[in-house]
Write a protein that holds these residues in place. Structure first.
Motif, mmCIF file in Angstrom:
data_model
loop_
_atom_site.group_PDB
_atom_site.id
_atom_site.type_symbol
_atom_site.label_atom_id
_atom_site.label_comp_id
_atom_site.label_asym_id
_atom_site.label_seq_id
_atom_site.Cartn_x
_atom_site.Cartn_y
_atom_site.Cartn_z
ATOM 1 N N PRO A 36 0.804 -1.225 0.000
ATOM 2 C CA PRO A 36 0.000 0.000 0.000
ATOM 3 C C PRO A 36 0.837 1.275 0.000
ATOM 4 C CG PRO A 36 -0.913 -1.581 1.541
ATOM 5 C CD PRO A 36 0.408 -2.137 1.098
ATOM 6 N N VAL A 37 1.894 1.308 0.810
ATOM 7 C CA VAL A 37 2.716 2.520 0.901
ATOM 8 C C VAL A 37 3.540 2.716 -0.365
ATOM 9 C CG1 VAL A 37 4.625 3.598 2.167
ATOM 10 C CG2 VAL A 37 2.753 2.511 3.419
ATOM 11 N N GLN A 38 4.036 1.631 -0.932
ATOM 12 C CA GLN A 38 4.871 1.722 -2.134
ATOM 13 C C GLN A 38 4.069 1.975 -3.415
ATOM 14 O OE1 GLN A 38 8.415 1.230 -2.699
ATOM 15 N NE2 GLN A 38 8.562 1.667 -0.508
ATOM 16 N N HIS A 39 2.817 1.502 -3.451
ATOM 17 C CA HIS A 39 2.098 1.504 -4.730
ATOM 18 C C HIS A 39 0.747 2.221 -4.702
ATOM 19 C CE1 HIS A 39 5.165 -1.193 -6.175
ATOM 20 N NE2 HIS A 39 4.899 -2.062 -5.219
ATOM 21 N N GLY A 40 0.219 2.523 -3.525
ATOM 22 C CA GLY A 40 -1.037 3.263 -3.477
ATOM 23 C C GLY A 40 -0.857 4.677 -4.013
ATOM 24 N N VAL A 41 -1.814 5.158 -4.793
ATOM 25 C CA VAL A 41 -1.702 6.451 -5.472
ATOM 26 C C VAL A 41 -2.486 7.518 -4.707
ATOM 27 C CG1 VAL A 41 -2.147 7.728 -7.594
ATOM 28 C CG2 VAL A 41 -1.366 5.348 -7.703
ATOM 29 N N PHE A 42 -1.792 8.625 -4.404
ATOM 30 C CA PHE A 42 -2.399 9.779 -3.744
ATOM 31 C C PHE A 42 -2.487 10.952 -4.724
ATOM 32 C CE2 PHE A 42 -0.835 7.414 -0.132
ATOM 33 C CZ PHE A 42 -1.715 7.714 0.902
ATOM 34 N N ILE A 43 -3.511 11.772 -4.542
ATOM 35 C CA ILE A 43 -3.569 13.082 -5.189
ATOM 36 C C ILE A 43 -2.886 14.060 -4.239
ATOM 37 C CG2 ILE A 43 -5.054 14.899 -6.090
ATOM 38 C CD1 ILE A 43 -7.230 12.701 -6.418
ATOM 39 N N VAL A 44 -1.835 14.718 -4.715
ATOM 40 C CA VAL A 44 -1.026 15.593 -3.869
ATOM 41 C C VAL A 44 -1.300 17.044 -4.227
ATOM 42 C CG1 VAL A 44 1.294 16.153 -3.073
ATOM 43 C CG2 VAL A 44 0.772 13.824 -3.840
ATOM 44 N N GLY A 45 -1.626 17.860 -3.227
ATOM 45 C CA GLY A 45 -1.837 19.285 -3.437
ATOM 46 C C GLY A 45 -3.224 19.599 -3.937
ATOM 47 N N THR A 46 -3.381 20.853 -4.353
ATOM 48 C CA THR A 46 -4.666 21.334 -4.863
ATOM 49 C C THR A 46 -4.416 22.257 -6.047
ATOM 50 O OG1 THR A 46 -4.625 23.216 -3.333
ATOM 51 C CG2 THR A 46 -5.798 21.250 -2.605
ATOM 52 N N GLY A 47 -5.441 22.463 -6.848
ATOM 53 C CA GLY A 47 -5.354 23.423 -7.942
ATOM 54 C C GLY A 47 -4.376 23.014 -9.026
ATOM 55 N N ARG A 48 -3.717 24.012 -9.627
ATOM 56 C CA ARG A 48 -2.868 23.752 -10.796
ATOM 57 C C ARG A 48 -1.596 22.994 -10.450
ATOM 58 N NH1 ARG A 48 1.217 27.696 -11.190
ATOM 59 N NH2 ARG A 48 0.992 29.451 -9.728
ATOM 60 N N ASP A 49 -1.238 22.924 -9.175
ATOM 61 C CA ASP A 49 -0.014 22.236 -8.782
ATOM 62 C C ASP A 49 -0.244 20.777 -8.388
ATOM 63 O OD1 ASP A 49 1.540 24.530 -9.141
ATOM 64 O OD2 ASP A 49 1.047 25.264 -7.137
ATOM 65 N N PHE A 95 -0.482 16.818 -8.386
ATOM 66 C CA PHE A 95 0.154 15.712 -9.096
ATOM 67 C C PHE A 95 -0.135 14.418 -8.340
ATOM 68 C CE2 PHE A 95 3.235 17.496 -6.149
ATOM 69 C CZ PHE A 95 3.854 16.408 -5.554
ATOM 70 N N LEU A 96 0.215 13.289 -8.937
ATOM 71 C CA LEU A 96 0.005 11.979 -8.333
ATOM 72 C C LEU A 96 1.324 11.445 -7.799
ATOM 73 C CD1 LEU A 96 -2.306 10.333 -11.031
ATOM 74 C CD2 LEU A 96 -3.000 11.531 -8.944
ATOM 75 N N ALA A 97 1.265 10.790 -6.652
ATOM 76 C CA ALA A 97 2.474 10.217 -6.059
ATOM 77 C C ALA A 97 2.091 9.111 -5.093
ATOM 78 C CB ALA A 97 3.284 11.289 -5.327
ATOM 79 N N CYS A 98 3.050 8.225 -4.834
ATOM 80 C CA CYS A 98 2.899 7.219 -3.792
ATOM 81 C C CYS A 98 3.497 7.751 -2.496
ATOM 82 C CB CYS A 98 3.592 5.924 -4.206
ATOM 83 S SG CYS A 98 2.898 5.190 -5.710
ATOM 84 N N ALA A 99 3.203 7.100 -1.392
ATOM 85 C CA ALA A 99 3.659 7.570 -0.084
ATOM 86 C C ALA A 99 5.119 7.224 0.185
ATOM 87 C CB ALA A 99 2.784 6.992 1.020
ATOM 88 N N ALA A 100 5.749 6.467 -0.709
ATOM 89 C CA ALA A 100 7.178 6.172 -0.601
ATOM 90 C C ALA A 100 7.713 5.850 -1.985
ATOM 91 C CB ALA A 100 7.443 5.018 0.360
ATOM 92 N N ASP A 101 8.997 6.166 -2.195
ATOM 93 C CA ASP A 101 9.676 5.802 -3.432
ATOM 94 C C ASP A 101 11.119 5.443 -3.088
ATOM 95 O OD1 ASP A 101 11.062 8.243 -3.075
ATOM 96 O OD2 ASP A 101 9.702 9.321 -4.410
ATOM 97 N N ASP A 102 11.984 5.401 -4.080
ATOM 98 C CA ASP A 102 13.364 4.987 -3.833
ATOM 99 C C ASP A 102 14.107 5.941 -2.895
ATOM 100 O OD1 ASP A 102 13.000 2.810 -5.448
ATOM 101 O OD2 ASP A 102 13.950 3.705 -7.210
ATOM 102 N N ASN A 103 13.631 7.176 -2.766
ATOM 103 C CA ASN A 103 14.288 8.163 -1.907
ATOM 104 C C ASN A 103 13.708 8.236 -0.503
ATOM 105 O OD1 ASN A 103 16.135 9.139 -3.911
ATOM 106 N ND2 ASN A 103 14.407 10.184 -4.879
ATOM 107 N N GLY A 104 12.602 7.511 -0.267
ATOM 108 C CA GLY A 104 12.015 7.520 1.065
ATOM 109 C C GLY A 104 10.561 7.936 1.054
ATOM 110 N N LEU A 105 10.104 8.454 2.183
ATOM 111 C CA LEU A 105 8.697 8.785 2.388
ATOM 112 C C LEU A 105 8.302 10.094 1.713
ATOM 113 C CD1 LEU A 105 8.565 7.922 6.178
ATOM 114 C CD2 LEU A 105 7.297 6.691 4.389
#
Length: 216
Positions: free
Chosen positions: A119-132, A134-144
């Motif tokens: 879930p943490v590695q692959h679940g997709v979140f909507i990050v931010g609001t408005g024109r900024d 983007f989609l991201a997971c809660a962790a990647d190769d660089n960390g949380l």
């Protein structure tokens, strides 16, 4: 044992790389000089702010729009990383008080089994609001990358990730019990947040986010 201020800060970085955070007592100006010499890049984590932020507990009605304080006011914050809403996040965050303060900073290091979970590695979140946004997971190769105030679960796995990352285990309560206390946090390894603000206390925290590359 370290003797000079820079030797103390070198050890602070080593300890932070291992544990996720470390603390010492030192003026903020010494830390800034140390960071400049090592090529750390200070970055602002909110549009319009300087790299050095002054943070004070604020009632929700008086807080900047879309800030954490606008949601929680003086209550305890959910734990988060700084700059989750910007593509290139700070690697470390420095916090400093010139005076003693009774309101703790809370820190939690999610275990390997949480950070590396599906879930943490692959679940997709909507990050931010408005024109900024983007989609991201809660962790990647660089960390949380997790901030419950600016990240909205977009699928079942991210809903599970949200639960995992807000079900805290052993939370460290960092006490600001000495003047000039400095806290260095490895931003993408641990989550942090302010405890409930002590009534009537004038709390002004200095915070700087830095891009450092891998800590050594």
């Amino acid at each position: 044992m370290p003797t000079s201020p820079y030797e103390v800060l070198d050890q602070l970085v080593i300890d932070t790389a291992k544990m996720g955070w470390a603390t010492t007592t030192m003026s903020l100006s010494l830390l800034k000089g140390f960071a400049r010499e090592r090529g750390w890049e200070p970055i602002a984590t909110r549009r319009g702010d300087s790299a050095v932020s002054k943070l004070k507990p604020t009632v929700a009605s008086e807080a900047p729009a879309r800030s954490i304080s606008a949601t929680v006011g003086l209550d305890a914050q959910l734990l988060h990383v700084d700059g989750a809403h910007i593509p290139a996040m700070p690697d470390v965050v420095v916090m400093h008080f010139e005076t003693v303060n009774l309101t703790a900073t809370r820190i939690w290091s999610p275990g390997f089994e949480v950070v590396r979970s599906s879930p943490v590695q692959h679940g997709v979140f909507i990050v931010g609001t408005g024109r900024d946004t983007f989609l991201a997971c809660a962790a990647d190769d660089n960390g949380l990358r997790f901030d419950p105030y600016c990240m909205t679960p977009a699928d079942r796995r991210s809903q599970e990730a949200f639960t995992l990352l807000t079900s805290y285990g052993d939370v460290h309560e960092h006490a600001w019990d000495e003047p000039d206390k400095l806290l260095l946090v490895r931003n993408r390894m641990v989550l942090h947040g302010r405890a409930k603000a002590v009534d009537g206390e004038d709390r002004e925290l200095s915070r700087i986010g830095y891009r450092t590359g891998p800590l050594k």
